[in-house]
Scaffold this active site. Structure first.
Site: not given
Length: 157
Positions: A53, A55, A83, A86
């Site tokens: 992801h 992040e 999420c 993250c």
């Protein structure tokens, strides 16, 4: 617009770039002393790793470039609310503040997927305080990119 708009705009542009590169539309930037010091976009498909992801990619880069004191003074700007995975990574990295444009709830309305767990709910449980700001007035700008991606990606277009 807030003083966050330019940095969020860059994160949103990175989310478009991620989509253009064949990945999910998420982008993030790390800001220290009013300047972008690192950028990352989602690379789950091109990197063949579902944990890539934006992040997570940014936190990994940040750990390679900055120590704990510097990270505490940084703000992570994300196109979309991080999420649970993250948010945990942001906490453990020591980054001091999170600002996001599009909420996880709004993303869920568009995509119909995801973990509807607010990042605040995770970040407020730690022993260390992480300031969280979002969603912001740029939520619909960030959401537009998701509207362009998710329906066709999930075969609902």
């Amino acid at each position: 617009m807030t003083d966050h708009a330019a940095f969020l705009g860059e994160a949103i542009a990175l989310s478009q770039a991620a989509m253009d590169h064949g990945n999910e539309p998420f982008g993030a930037v790390l800001v220290k002393d009013g300047k972008v010091v690192l950028r990352a976009e989602n690379s789950v498909f091109t990197g063949h790793d579902m944990t890539n992801h934006a992040e997570m990619n940014l936190v990994k880069l940040a750990a390679q470039h900055f120590g704990a004191d510097a990270l505490a003074a940084c703000t992570l700007y994300s196109s979309t609310e991080p999420c649970a995975m993250c948010a945990g990574a942001i906490y453990w990295s020591g980054i001091g503040r999170l600002v996001y444009a599009c909420s996880e709830t709004r993303l869920g309305e568009i995509a119909g997927i995801g973990l509807d767990v607010p990042s605040r709910a995770i970040l407020q449980t730690g022993a260390r305080k992480v300031d969280v700001i979002g969603p912001t007035e740029l939520e619909e700008d960030a959401a537009k990119i998701h509207q362009d991606f998710w329906p066709s990606h999930l075969g609902k277009a």
